[in-house]
Design an enzyme around this catalytic site. Structure first.
Site, PDB file in Angstrom:
ATOM      1  N   SER A 563      79.341  64.231  84.696  1.00 55.01           N
ATOM      2  CA  SER A 563      80.565  65.023  84.594  1.00 55.01           C
ATOM      3  C   SER A 563      81.818  64.146  84.617  1.00 55.01           C
ATOM      4  O   SER A 563      81.824  63.047  85.157  1.00 55.01           O
ATOM      5  CB  SER A 563      80.630  66.063  85.720  1.00 55.01           C
ATOM      6  OG  SER A 563      81.942  66.444  86.001  1.00 55.01           O
ATOM      7  N   TYR A 576      82.773  68.112  94.784  1.00 62.61           N
ATOM      8  CA  TYR A 576      81.920  67.953  93.597  1.00 62.61           C
ATOM      9  C   TYR A 576      82.071  66.553  93.008  1.00 62.61           C
ATOM     10  O   TYR A 576      81.076  65.891  92.666  1.00 62.61           O
ATOM     11  CB  TYR A 576      82.312  69.009  92.558  1.00 62.61           C
ATOM     12  CG  TYR A 576      81.530  68.932  91.264  1.00 62.61           C
ATOM     13  CD1 TYR A 576      80.147  68.974  91.244  1.00 62.61           C
ATOM     14  CD2 TYR A 576      82.202  68.841  90.038  1.00 62.61           C
ATOM     15  CE1 TYR A 576      79.437  68.913  90.047  1.00 62.61           C
ATOM     16  CE2 TYR A 576      81.506  68.784  88.842  1.00 62.61           C
ATOM     17  CZ  TYR A 576      80.125  68.819  88.843  1.00 62.61           C
ATOM     18  OH  TYR A 576      79.427  68.760  87.665  1.00 62.61           O
TER      19      TYR A 576
END
Length: 678
Positions: A563, A576
């Protein structure tokens, strides 16, 4: 053998086919063909064939005699009417007067006389069906009949059992010569119910579909009853290690040793195979037998099997737990001898051929492992399963044959003729394999979103795909339910994959979830939970993959979903982004530490993908916070394009197909300079 004929089902079949404009003869032919094909002790994986002589209207409007016979590629257990193509009967009968006919000419004549040119090739035994006068003809490779006739005195045993009910046909290779021989035997014995093809199978005939079918069941039952009277003890056990190594431990070693490196060299270019494991009491008695080197090395129980299983299986050394290095060394030497023996076998008979053959690879398609079981080996999981099923049938037939006497199949020159059949040789120049064929790809979090798209993309490229996810109830194909944050479950999942397919080649570590919160306020429990899934799970998956990849010695590929948060953190996304950043460096550490093992490690950096990570609710929240519409938010990149899960999947595939790329991060976000990397 149970008679499954049902008057009610037969009438239903006739009615159902009539609605499609198909006549009663062909309807009943489909019905009883399925009855036979549904019994694995009679037919396996496209084996056997059936026919009916009937009348149909040709393109000129004339009603002519035709033979509807099983077509190539159709399975008797699931056959439909198109799987029994109609061939003009008169031209086929005229061939009976020839003294010889090559297989190629035979196929050409059969195709030339199809009523529909789009039909599949009629069976190679079409002429046999045509030359016999009976309306309905059934052919199977009954286990019981094979066990009875695969004996030194098989002809005498069959003659004593069947008397005048069935005539015996000596072994002749399928094709024109066998058709002529069966016709000759049939003419000499016009009242028999069937023909016993020694060391090959059985044909039964009748004027109705029921009569031919019932005769098959009755004649096979006689063979079963004769075998049941044989009580001789077989397969005395050999001395084996008290604790054998596990399937999951030995399969990657076998798979690595059996792979064929390409001429260009390099582990990533190796020619790999896919495995299918089988075990059970009968198989274990067989592979653990003291005389396995004798009874397993005679050849196939019926000639047709040689095309799928080669001439002989490979008997591996017995693996002992804790001594895998010794197993690998002994197996390597045994495989080298197997290959040398295969080359010698090819050389012995290739020189006797009018047209020289192209030697097939010397890799076994069946592996027998004392103390463990057996593996079927193939180019695909389907091929491997077929080889394993045929091997399991071989075990059953040889066991029955050894109880009755001594197993003996067709001579080696005849096995060679089948394995190197010109019709099979012609297929060697067929369509090229897909880029990732024979590769076993594992996708975590593969039940939805990016993972599901990635699994589909790898399957499209020819890989055998395994999905790992917490809930795999909606996944089609092979999947393993697993919580990737549980190290024990991850290890068990990879062991299951190795035991099922033989190993692993590509792993896409994709499973993840997005936790939010200001880093100064977030609770430790939330951060630790995110690290468990978004970092430690990746480590657990990669570590287990490397364990198997190193055992195979074929290199491999680790792919991580990191990501854009790993390099371009967003506000309130620390829980995250932090573990994702750690995973990015984890990827690079694997590239650094395991490049010498031929293992590549790369990552995909994606952003704003509508998936299980970026839900519709999250998209709505973020676009609102930025004063944008959802479309503008999703397309808020340099290219102004929305990026999909399929785009990310294609990036993973590209990295898997890049043999000289490791330690790389590829960006899939439509353009975000802040998250761009080399």
């Amino acid at each position: 053998m149970q008679n499954l004929w049902s008057d009610q089902d037969a009438k239903a079949a006739i009615a159902a086919h009539a609605k499609k404009g198909i006549g009663e003869d062909l309807a009943l032919r489909v019905y009883t063909t399925r009855l036979l094909g549904g019994e694995p002790k009679l037919v396996l994986h496209g084996g056997g064939n059936t026919s009916v002589k009937t009348r149909m209207v040709d393109i000129t409007g004339q009603t002519i005699d035709v033979l509807c016979v099983k077509g190539s590629g159709w399975d008797m257990g699931t056959i439909e009417a198109p799987g029994l193509p109609a061939v003009r009967l008169a031209p086929l009968k005229e061939l009976h007067g020839l003294q010889a006919l090559s297989d190629e000419d035979m196929v050409n004549v059969q195709r030339s006389n199809l009523l529909d040119s789009k039909s599949p090739n009629p069976s190679v035994e079409t002429l046999l069906h045509a030359f016999l006068p009976h309306k309905f003809i059934d052919h199977t490779h009954s286990n019981a009949v094979l066990a009875l006739t695969d004996q030194p005195d098989g002809a005498a045993l069959a003659a004593d059992l069947y008397g005048k009910r069935a005539a015996l046909v000596p072994y002749v290779m399928p094709g024109f010569a066998l058709a002529r021989k069966c016709s000759e035997v049939g003419q000499a014995n016009p009242d028999v119910e069937g023909l016993i093809l020694l060391k090959h199978g059985i044909f039964t005939m009748g004027e109705t579909a029921e009569e031919a079918y019932v005769r098959m069941i009755d004649l096979v039952t006689l063979a079963e009853q004769r075998l049941a009277r044989a009580t001789r003890k077989i397969f005395p056990g050999a001395d084996l290690p008290a604790t054998p190594a596990s399937v999951a431990e030995i399969a990657p070693i076998l798979r690595g040793l059996m792979s064929i490196p390409a001429k260009s060299g390099g582990r990533e270019a190796a020619q790999r195979f896919v495995f299918e494991f089988c075990t059970g009491p009968e198989i274990m008695a067989f592979v653990n037998g003291k005389e396995i080197a004798r009874y397993s090395q005679q050849g196939p129980v019926t000639p047709d099997h040689a095309i799928r299983t080669k001439n002989l299986p490979f008997v591996a050394p017995a693996p002992e737990a804790g001594k895998l290095d010794a197993f690998e060394k002994a197996t390597k030497a045994a495989l080298e001898k197997f290959a040398a023996d295969y080359h010698a076998y090819f050389s012995r008979y290739n020189g006797q051929q009018i047209v020289a053959k192209k030697e097939l690879d010397p890799v076994p398609r069946v592996v027998l492992v004392p103390g463990v079981g057996l593996f079927g080996v193939g180019n695909t999981s389907k091929d491997a399963k077929i080889a394993a099923d045929l091997a399991e049938t071989t075990v059953a037939v040889i066991a029955d044959a050894e109880r009755l006497g001594t197993y003996e199949c067709i001579p080696e020159p005849d096995i060679f003729d089948i394995e190197y059949w010109s019709l099979e040789q012609a297929k060697l120049s067929g369509a090229a394999e897909k880029p990732l064929a024979r590769r076993i790809a594992v996708v975590t979090g593969g039940a939805s979103g990016i993972g599901a798209a990635t699994a589909a993309a790898f399957a499209k490229e020819g890989a055998e795909v395994v999905v790992i996810d917490r809930d795999v109830s909606t996944v089609k194909g092979f999947a393993v339910a697993c919580d990737v944050t549980d190290a024990a479950q991850v290890r068990a999942a990879f062991d299951k994959i190795a035991a099922t397919y033989g190993g692993v080649d590509i792993v896409v570590s994709n499973a993840g979830a997005a936790w939010q919160g200001k880093i100064g306020d977030v609770e430790d429990a939330t951060l630790r939970q995110s690290f468990e899934l978004n970092f430690w799970a990746h480590q657990s998956v990669a570590q287990n993959a490397v364990r198997i990849l190193r055992a195979q010695g074929l290199g491999g590929c680790l792919l991580f979903n990191t990501s854009k948060q790993a390099v371009n953190p967003g506000p309130d996304f620390g829980p995250y982004g932090l573990p994702k950043a750690a995973t990015l460096f984890l990827m690079r550490q694997y590239a650094l530490d395991h490049g010498a093992d031929g293992i590549r490690s790369n990552a995909v950096n994606a952003d704003r993908i509508r998936s299980n990570l970026l839900t519709d609710q999250m998209i709505a929240q973020r676009s609102k916070a930025r004063g944008l519409s959802e479309a503008d938010y999703m397309g808020g990149n340099l290219l102004g394009l929305e990026v999909t899960a399929d785009d990310v999947a294609q990036c993973f595939v590209s990295l898997a197909k890049a043999p000289k790329t490791t330690g790389a991060v590829l960006t899939v976000d439509g353009g975000n300079i802040a998250a761009a990397l080399r």
